[in-house]
Design an enzyme around this catalytic site. Structure first.
Site, PDB file in Angstrom:
ATOM      1  N   GLY A  21       5.325 -20.727  17.221  1.00 57.61           N
ATOM      2  CA  GLY A  21       5.927 -21.674  18.152  1.00 57.61           C
ATOM      3  C   GLY A  21       5.055 -22.050  19.342  1.00 57.61           C
ATOM      4  N   SER A  22       3.737 -21.942  19.208  1.00 56.44           N
ATOM      5  CA  SER A  22       2.902 -22.239  20.380  1.00 56.44           C
ATOM      6  C   SER A  22       2.916 -23.729  20.724  1.00 56.44           C
ATOM      7  CB  SER A  22       1.468 -21.736  20.175  1.00 56.44           C
ATOM      8  OG  SER A  22       0.798 -22.478  19.183  1.00 56.44           O
ATOM      9  N   ASN A  23       3.056 -24.599  19.736  1.00 58.77           N
ATOM     10  CA  ASN A  23       3.168 -26.035  20.055  1.00 58.77           C
ATOM     11  C   ASN A  23       4.497 -26.329  20.745  1.00 58.77           C
ATOM     12  OD1 ASN A  23       0.836 -27.794  19.104  1.00 58.77           O
ATOM     13  ND2 ASN A  23       1.094 -26.396  17.373  1.00 58.77           N
ATOM     14  N   MET A  96       7.737 -25.009   8.453  1.00 60.37           N
ATOM     15  CA  MET A  96       7.048 -24.831   7.174  1.00 60.37           C
ATOM     16  C   MET A  96       7.929 -25.116   5.957  1.00 60.37           C
ATOM     17  SD  MET A  96       4.066 -24.265   8.220  1.00 60.37           S
ATOM     18  CE  MET A  96       3.164 -23.740   6.773  1.00 60.37           C
ATOM     19  N   LEU A  99      10.765 -31.424   3.847  1.00 60.15           N
ATOM     20  CA  LEU A  99      12.089 -32.010   4.048  1.00 60.15           C
ATOM     21  C   LEU A  99      12.303 -33.170   3.075  1.00 60.15           C
ATOM     22  CD1 LEU A  99      11.799 -31.821   7.896  1.00 60.15           C
ATOM     23  CD2 LEU A  99      13.435 -30.515   6.493  1.00 60.15           C
ATOM     24  N   ASN A 113       5.536 -35.017  13.700  1.00 65.14           N
ATOM     25  CA  ASN A 113       4.948 -33.780  13.160  1.00 65.14           C
ATOM     26  C   ASN A 113       3.533 -33.654  13.700  1.00 65.14           C
ATOM     27  OD1 ASN A 113       4.723 -31.470  11.410  1.00 65.14           O
ATOM     28  ND2 ASN A 113       3.458 -32.717  10.045  1.00 65.14           N
ATOM     29  N   HIS A 115      -0.152 -32.045  12.434  1.00 63.05           N
ATOM     30  CA  HIS A 115      -0.830 -31.520  11.255  1.00 63.05           C
ATOM     31  C   HIS A 115      -2.247 -31.130  11.655  1.00 63.05           C
ATOM     32  CE1 HIS A 115      -1.661 -30.916   7.042  1.00 63.05           C
ATOM     33  NE2 HIS A 115      -2.807 -31.552   7.215  1.00 63.05           N
ATOM     34  N   ASP A 151       2.687 -35.670   5.068  1.00 64.13           N
ATOM     35  CA  ASP A 151       1.580 -35.824   6.026  1.00 64.13           C
ATOM     36  C   ASP A 151       1.011 -37.245   5.999  1.00 64.13           C
ATOM     37  OD1 ASP A 151       1.815 -33.128   6.768  1.00 64.13           O
ATOM     38  OD2 ASP A 151       0.542 -32.498   5.115  1.00 64.13           O
TER      39      ASP A 151
HETATM   40  C1  GRF Z   1      -0.166 -25.485  13.900  1.00 64.77           C
HETATM   41  O1  GRF Z   1      -1.511 -25.356  13.553  1.00 64.77           O
HETATM   42  C2  GRF Z   1       0.386 -26.799  13.407  1.00 64.77           C
HETATM   43  O2  GRF Z   1      -0.547 -27.834  13.423  1.00 64.77           O
HETATM   44  C3  GRF Z   1       0.753 -26.469  11.977  1.00 64.77           C
HETATM   45  O3  GRF Z   1       1.233 -25.155  12.018  1.00 64.77           O
HETATM   46  C4  GRF Z   1       0.701 -24.481  13.150  1.00 64.77           C
HETATM   47  C5  GRF Z   1       1.882 -24.031  13.958  1.00 64.77           C
HETATM   48  O4  GRF Z   1       1.527 -23.234  15.045  1.00 64.77           O
HETATM   49  N1  GRF Z   1       1.668 -27.444  11.473  1.00 64.77           N
HETATM   50  P1  GRF Z   1       2.604 -22.907  16.170  1.00 64.77           P
HETATM   51  O5  GRF Z   1       3.811 -22.298  15.455  1.00 64.77           O
HETATM   52  O6  GRF Z   1       2.946 -24.166  16.887  1.00 64.77           O
HETATM   53  O7  GRF Z   1       1.944 -21.890  17.059  1.00 64.77           O
END
Ligand code: GRF
Length: 222
Positions: A21-23, A96, A99, A113, A115, A151
């Protein structure tokens, strides 16, 4: 304010995660003006990002895909959980699960999204490994609107990183991830500000010249 600190006209954002969940964290920390993260939803109860969201007072929901007999049933349950928060924008952040078309169409124009490649290169999984194997000199990440093509939707913003001698999957992934954390909040800011305009030929324009320039994020080389 009568309703508390939260402006009730803020746009509602729902973020979907499956793991770290870092994003999602980068988007929450960005405190996008005019928006609030209404909920973080995971298909896995053990997703590490859920704790961060809960600690920040954001509603967390788990819709466990293993509890549903079919992808359609899971998609329907997920859609109901999302729509309970009346989102203006749904953000896939390391979610992951693939859908279904009906789900994607339901959120047409409000589903983003990220990618970890420079699309249309390397759609799908193991992007960093495949970029190294291909010997590309430039790699990166792409924020795009989601369409039924995996994608394949209209590109909003890309970040480019160099592939350096000695890179392995982890060093390259780390370099890309640092850029993801910049471009995803940027894309959300543009969406919330109403700056993303679809074109007749299926692309997206960022609605001012200065913003359009930053739709390609090029970090300086060391
Ligand atoms: C990221 O590299 C994103 O681009 C991909 O999965 C990873 C998720 O990382 N779809 P996080 O869970 O956001 O840390």
């Amino acid at each position: 304010m009568f309703f508390g600190a939260q402006d009730m006209t803020d746009k509602s954002i729902v973020i979907l995660i499956s793991g770290r969940g870092s994003n999602m964290e980068a988007i929450v920390r960005a405190n996008v003006p005019g928006a609030r993260v209404a909920a973080v939803i995971s298909n896995r109860a053990d997703a590490a990002g859920l704790a961060f969201a809960a600690a920040h007072g954001i509603a967390t929901v788990v819709v466990d895909h293993t509890a549903y007999p079919s992808r359609a049933a899971f998609d329907a349950a997920l859609q109901a959980a999302i729509d309970a928060h009346a989102p203006d924008l749904v953000v896939l952040a390391g979610f992951m699960r693939v859908l279904g078309d009906d789900f994607v169409r339901h959120y047409a124009g409000r589903l983003l999204n990220i990618h970890p490649s420079l699309l249309p290169s390397f759609p799908g999984l193991h992007t960093h490994r495949r970029a190294l194997a291909a010997g590309v000199r430039a790699h990166g990440a792409t924020v795009h609107f989601v369409t039924p093509e995996l994608d394949g939707g209209p590109i909003v913003v890309q970040a480019v990183v160099p592939v350096l001698p000695g890179d392995d999957e982890d060093t390259l992934a780390d370099r890309v991830l640092a850029e993801e954390h910049k471009i995803y909040p940027q894309a959300v800011r543009w969406f919330v500000a109403g700056r993303l305009t679809p074109t007749a030929d299926g692309r997206v324009e960022v609605a001012d010249a200065r913003a359009e320039r930053f739709a390609l994020h090029l970090p300086p080389l060391d």
